[in-house]
Design a protein around this motif. Structure first.
Motif, PDB file in Angstrom:
ATOM      1  N   PHE A  10      41.984  40.764  -3.423  1.00  0.00           N
ATOM      2  CA  PHE A  10      40.807  40.768  -2.936  1.00  0.00           C
ATOM      3  C   PHE A  10      40.160  39.180  -3.141  1.00  0.00           C
ATOM      4  CE2 PHE A  10      40.699  45.354  -3.691  1.00  0.00           C
ATOM      5  CZ  PHE A  10      39.963  45.788  -2.520  1.00  0.00           C
ATOM      6  N   GLY A  11      39.568  38.549  -2.067  1.00  0.00           N
ATOM      7  CA  GLY A  11      39.148  37.215  -2.177  1.00  0.00           C
ATOM      8  C   GLY A  11      37.857  37.201  -2.564  1.00  0.00           C
TER       9      GLY A  11
ATOM     10  N   ILE B  62      45.959  42.405   1.443  1.00  0.00           N
ATOM     11  CA  ILE B  62      45.209  41.424   1.607  1.00  0.00           C
ATOM     12  C   ILE B  62      43.890  41.818   1.824  1.00  0.00           C
ATOM     13  CG2 ILE B  62      44.858  38.983   1.659  1.00  0.00           C
ATOM     14  CD1 ILE B  62      47.260  39.398   0.192  1.00  0.00           C
ATOM     15  N   TRP B  63      43.055  42.050   1.063  1.00  0.00           N
ATOM     16  CA  TRP B  63      41.587  42.576   1.544  1.00  0.00           C
ATOM     17  C   TRP B  63      40.683  41.278   1.779  1.00  0.00           C
ATOM     18  CZ3 TRP B  63      39.863  47.407   2.385  1.00  0.00           C
ATOM     19  CH2 TRP B  63      40.694  48.510   2.430  1.00  0.00           C
ATOM     20  N   THR B  64      39.959  40.925   2.640  1.00  0.00           N
ATOM     21  CA  THR B  64      39.262  39.900   2.818  1.00  0.00           C
ATOM     22  C   THR B  64      37.879  40.316   3.744  1.00  0.00           C
ATOM     23  OG1 THR B  64      39.296  37.545   3.640  1.00  0.00           O
ATOM     24  CG2 THR B  64      40.463  39.453   4.821  1.00  0.00           C
ATOM     25  N   ASP B  65      37.349  39.277   4.276  1.00  0.00           N
ATOM     26  CA  ASP B  65      35.917  39.658   4.981  1.00  0.00           C
ATOM     27  C   ASP B  65      36.294  39.508   6.557  1.00  0.00           C
ATOM     28  OD1 ASP B  65      36.530  36.776   5.289  1.00  0.00           O
ATOM     29  OD2 ASP B  65      34.587  36.138   4.577  1.00  0.00           O
TER      30      ASP B  65
ATOM     31  N   ASN C 108      39.752  44.723   5.834  1.00  0.00           N
ATOM     32  CA  ASN C 108      38.442  44.105   5.869  1.00  0.00           C
ATOM     33  C   ASN C 108      37.696  44.978   4.673  1.00  0.00           C
ATOM     34  OD1 ASN C 108      35.770  43.147   5.936  1.00  0.00           O
ATOM     35  ND2 ASN C 108      35.517  43.235   7.998  1.00  0.00           N
ATOM     36  N   SER C 109      37.102  44.332   3.622  1.00  0.00           N
ATOM     37  CA  SER C 109      36.739  45.104   2.371  1.00  0.00           C
ATOM     38  C   SER C 109      35.305  45.444   2.732  1.00  0.00           C
ATOM     39  CB  SER C 109      36.533  44.266   1.140  1.00  0.00           C
ATOM     40  OG  SER C 109      35.887  42.950   1.606  1.00  0.00           O
ATOM     41  N   PHE C 110      34.665  44.833   3.830  1.00  0.00           N
ATOM     42  CA  PHE C 110      33.393  45.389   4.385  1.00  0.00           C
ATOM     43  C   PHE C 110      33.389  46.406   5.169  1.00  0.00           C
ATOM     44  CE2 PHE C 110      32.649  40.653   3.660  1.00  0.00           C
ATOM     45  CZ  PHE C 110      32.330  40.794   2.529  1.00  0.00           C
ATOM     46  N   SER C 111      34.761  46.654   5.744  1.00  0.00           N
ATOM     47  CA  SER C 111      34.779  47.857   6.635  1.00  0.00           C
ATOM     48  C   SER C 111      36.067  48.506   6.443  1.00  0.00           C
ATOM     49  CB  SER C 111      34.780  47.371   8.163  1.00  0.00           C
ATOM     50  OG  SER C 111      33.490  46.772   8.428  1.00  0.00           O
TER      51      SER C 111
ATOM     52  N   GLY D 116      43.114  47.415  10.610  1.00  0.00           N
ATOM     53  CA  GLY D 116      43.267  45.956  10.233  1.00  0.00           C
ATOM     54  C   GLY D 116      44.735  45.463  10.966  1.00  0.00           C
ATOM     55  N   THR D 117      45.260  44.298  10.259  1.00  0.00           N
ATOM     56  CA  THR D 117      46.577  43.836  10.915  1.00  0.00           C
ATOM     57  C   THR D 117      47.684  44.052  10.004  1.00  0.00           C
ATOM     58  OG1 THR D 117      45.275  42.173  12.330  1.00  0.00           O
ATOM     59  CG2 THR D 117      47.506  41.839  11.845  1.00  0.00           C
ATOM     60  N   LYS D 118      48.605  44.637  10.724  1.00  0.00           N
ATOM     61  CA  LYS D 118      49.883  44.489  10.069  1.00  0.00           C
ATOM     62  C   LYS D 118      50.838  43.448  10.233  1.00  0.00           C
ATOM     63  CE  LYS D 118      54.394  47.497   9.499  1.00  0.00           C
ATOM     64  NZ  LYS D 118      54.890  48.730  10.049  1.00  0.00           N
TER      65      LYS D 118
END
Length: 813
Positions: free
Chosen positions: A7-8, A221-224, A280-283, A288-290
């Motif tokens: 998590f970033g 990789i969880w991001t925004d 996306n940590s907010f959703s 996401g993308t593989k």
């Protein structure tokens, strides 16, 4: 099997976001997997720690004020944890250590790279400790791990090189139990325990190293953001999430500005063939993308468009470079010694010049380094002065399926050219996965949009600016209201109305205007109509495929066409004034459209919605010779003269035409014959004749006394000419003929006026507002071509303009 998630800082920037991360982590662990949670510092804290360290070099008091703000931020993000005495004591110890280090820095007035590395590690260490305690407090089995225990590097600071074998051995030995491990990202240590860091994006790299060491099934990789996007959504409204990209595509997109993942992160995953997921940590519910070894084979050739800003290009050239071995080596060696990264290179095949692109912040240092390296050549003029060009951007089109796919570059540059964007430099890798081009920074947004649209990554988009809201303009907007949704849904064509202007006020919005309420929006506007302001706004918007639609009859507006064309703006118009101004101006319009690959469509200037001009253009372009054109070119005058009978006088029919909307607001504009004169002049110039409006012989049906005075006087006096028109009609009838108001073009001369034609003549068949035009050519000599149909009326003219807009939009990238 372990699960590795990272998590970033943006995912950990507030108290609510931290709780969200804890919930996601617990949900993953609840599936029965030992989970490694790699965390960055709280969003923005790393930059603040660096600022603290640099400030301490010259102002210790201010540095401690900034440190207090960092401490307060951690209290805000973890309020419950900071109420626990053990946690509070630990965190205060960390800040006491930081304070002592800053004091030392302030005393010696320098912060070495080794010290700075140590200072910034507190961001990850503080955050990981606090998150560990949050998870424990909510019932999880969790253990904190300092990244320095498991990530081994050389002694380089701010971007140390990882010693992979030693790192993997430590990771396997340290991570063995079924727990949640909270690991500090970004930070590491050398073999003799000197603290180092992995550079920007280092937390992603930490996660990838752990995943590779443990041979996990995937790294998350969880991001925004929702994943890799087809383009920057801040630039391209229609950008969308890419469900799958290859490692190579991800690295190319990341290198050229897609700030989703650091390219270095992917190396351990690539070596082990482990998929990396961007979430996306907010959703968390979104797919996401593989990122994996393969791309989606059914994708468009271009997967995504990336942009890299704040770029400068340095050009080194001179005759002394041609055929001289080692010039390139010296050049790039000098840059390497200064630690300057070269983003893109292009060299002329003559070896006369080398251009390379770097970040603007490095431009002056690069120039100094090259001036020192090539001082002898500069003095002897074997190399010219080394030039810097600033304010540039790189646009990169990336896609695995571009390789071996003919026409990609051609399509890309056609899209760029159609929108008058100048390309400064070009580069393509031998893998064919990437075509990169350098453009002015001011053109970057438009360039990304037009390329994105050209490769079917989004709908075709045209941005329309409408001048004139009279009868035809208002009708055009009504037709667009009912037709635009169908165009989008059935044909993938998005036409946005971004500007509307009448004679007094205008509205301009680069996001588009709600045309369902255009009248109320325009009436509420306090922006005065100004052609120069409109032009500057359109240029500033940098929208792709901008089209000016002039629905006025203004000569002043027509005189501005050249300015809009020079700005790369296409034009659609029924306004006859531009094509009937001076021959010199007409030639300039044609030259601009030809030389700059722009479109200037004026089909509705003659024949309303009839395909007359395009037919003549096709005849001429295919090599036919037009010998004669004759016809009824005015729907208004066609209606008046075809309706003329003994029982229905001229004045009555003119009034009827006026009330039906067939005439101009002042019917004398039609009855003067000048409108028809302009139309025949337009066709004369279309077949290649050079002449002025004054060369057209015009015999007006109105006597001089009716052409002057007020409109009220005109209506009062108009019945006085009824008798004369009845005499002309009756004389023609006695001869077996009818009277028509015609224009003719023959033997290089044009004339306009009332003509008696036999009842067998094709022009005698004119009825209502129909135009009838007969075209005699070498090919169509024995049986001339005839074009007939409605030549007046709001609906048909507006429909013709709308059709021009649609056809033009489909031809644009």
């Amino acid at each position: 099997m372990f699960r590795v998630v990272k998590f970033g800082g943006s995912s950990l920037a507030t108290s609510d976001r931290v709780k969200n991360v804890a919930q996601i982590t617990k949900s993953i662990a609840a599936e029965g997997y030992p989970t490694v949670l790699v965390v960055s510092a709280i969003g923005g804290i790393t930059d603040q720690l660096i600022d603290c360290a640099r400030t301490a070099e010259h102002n210790s008091a201010m540095a401690f004020e900034k440190l207090d703000k960092i401490k307060s931020r951690h209290y805000e993000v973890y309020p419950d944890e900071m109420n626990e005495q053990d946690t509070k004591k630990l965190i205060l110890t960390y800040f006491e250590e930081l304070s002592d280090i800053l004091k030392a820095v302030s005393l010696i007035r320098v912060c070495s790279s080794r010290t700075l590395d140590y200072i910034v590690t507190y961001g990850e260490r503080l955050n990981a400790q606090l998150l560990t305690r949050l998870l424990k407090r909510t019932g999880s089995l969790v253990e904190y791990i300092d990244g320095r225990e498991i990530i081994v590097t050389d002694k380089k600071h701010d971007g140390a090189r990882v010693l992979v074998d030693a790192t993997y051995a430590r990771i396997k030995a340290r991570l063995a139990e079924n727990l949640i491990y909270v690991v500090t990202g970004f930070i590491a240590s050398s073999e003799d325990s000197v603290t180092t860091t992995l550079g920007r994006g280092g937390s992603d790299y930490t996660a990838a190293l752990i995943g590779a060491a443990l041979d996990v099934e995937k790294i998350e990789i969880w991001t925004d953001v929702d994943g890799f996007m087809s383009a920057d959504p801040r630039i391209v409204d229609s950008a969308f999430v890419l469900p799958q990209v290859s490692y190579e595509e991800a690295m190319e997109l990341s290198y050229f500005g897609a700030k989703v993942i650091h390219p270095e992160t992917l190396r351990p995953a690539v070596q082990k063939g482990i998929p990396v997921w961007i979430k996306n940590s907010f959703s968390p519910e979104k797919a996401g993308t593989k990122i994996s070894s393969t791309s989606n084979g059914s994708d468009h050739p271009v997967k995504g468009i990336a942009s890299f800003h704040n770029i400068s290009m340095i050009n080194v050239q001179g005759s002394g470079m041609v055929g001289v071995p080692g010039v390139s080596g010296r050049l790039f060696g000098a840059l390497a010694r200064e630690g300057i990264n070269v983003i893109m290179i292009t060299q002329a095949s003559s070896e006369h010049s080398i251009c390379f692109v770097i970040q603007s912040k490095d431009a002056n240092a690069a120039k100094r380094a090259l001036q020192a390296e090539f001082e002898p050549e500069l003095v002897s003029r074997k190399i010219d002065d080394i030039g810097i060009r600033d304010n540039l951007a790189i646009i990169a089109a990336v896609g695995e399926n571009m390789a071996g796919h003919p026409g990609i570059s051609g399509k890309l540059f056609e899209a760029i050219g159609e929108n008058s964007i100048n390309v400064v430099a070009i580069a393509q890798g031998s893998s064919e996965r990437n075509v990169s081009l350098v453009v002015d920074e001011l053109d970057a947004v438009m360039a990304v949009n037009v390329i994105h649209s050209a490769f079917y990554l989004s709908h075709r988009i045209s941005n329309v600016f409408i001048l004139g809201t009279g009868n035809i303009g208002a009708t055009l907007l009504e037709q667009m209201k009912s037709g635009l949704d169908d165009l989008l849904n059935k044909n993938g064509l998005l036409i946005r109305v971004c500007g509307i202007a009448n004679v007094d006020t205008m509205i301009i919005d680069d996001q588009g205007i709600d045309i369902n309420n255009w009248e109320s929006i325009l009436s509420a506007s306090d922006q005065k109509t100004d052609m120069d302001v409109l032009l500057q706004k359109i240029k500033a918007f940098k929208l792709q495929n901008s089209i000016l639609v002039d629905v006025t009859a203004s000569e002043f507006v027509a005189s501005k066409y050249v300015d809009f064309l020079r700005a790369g703006i296409h034009i659609v118009t029924p306004n006859k004034k531009a094509n009937t101004m001076s021959q010199t101006y007409y030639n300039e319009l044609k030259s601009l459209t030809r030389d700059h690959r722009l479109h200037y469509l004026y089909e509705t200037t003659v024949g309303a919605g009839l395909p007359l001009i395009s037919t003549i253009q096709d005849l001429v372009q295919s090599g036919d010779d037009v010998l004669e054109i004759e016809g009824i070119f005015s729907g208004t005058l066609g209606f008046i003269f075809s309706a003329l009978t003994a029982e229905k006088p001229f004045s009555t029919i003119v009034r009827q035409a006026y009330e039906s909307g067939y005439t101009e607001p002042d019917p004398r504009d039609d009855l003067s014959g000048m409108d028809v004169a302009r139309k025949i002049l337009i066709l004369a110039r279309e077949i290649g004749l050079e002449m002025e409006l004054g060369h057209v012989t015009v015999n007006s049906p109105l006597p001089l006394e009716l052409s002057e005075g007020s409109l009220t006087d005109f209506w009062r006096k108009l019945p006085s000419v009824d008798a004369d028109f009845e005499r002309q009609r009756a004389k023609a009838e006695a001869e077996g003929k009818v009277i028509r108001f015609m224009a003719s073009l023959k033997d290089g001369t044009c004339s306009v006026g009332i003509t008696r034609v036999s009842r067998e003549h094709v022009l005698s068949r004119a009825d209502g507002t129909d135009n009838i035009i007969r075209i005699t050519t070498k090919r169509y000599y024995d049986n001339p071509m005839t074009v007939q149909g409605p030549g007046a009326g709001r609906e048909v003219t507006a429909g013709g303009i709308f059709a021009n807009i649609i056809n033009l939009s489909f031809h644009l990238p």
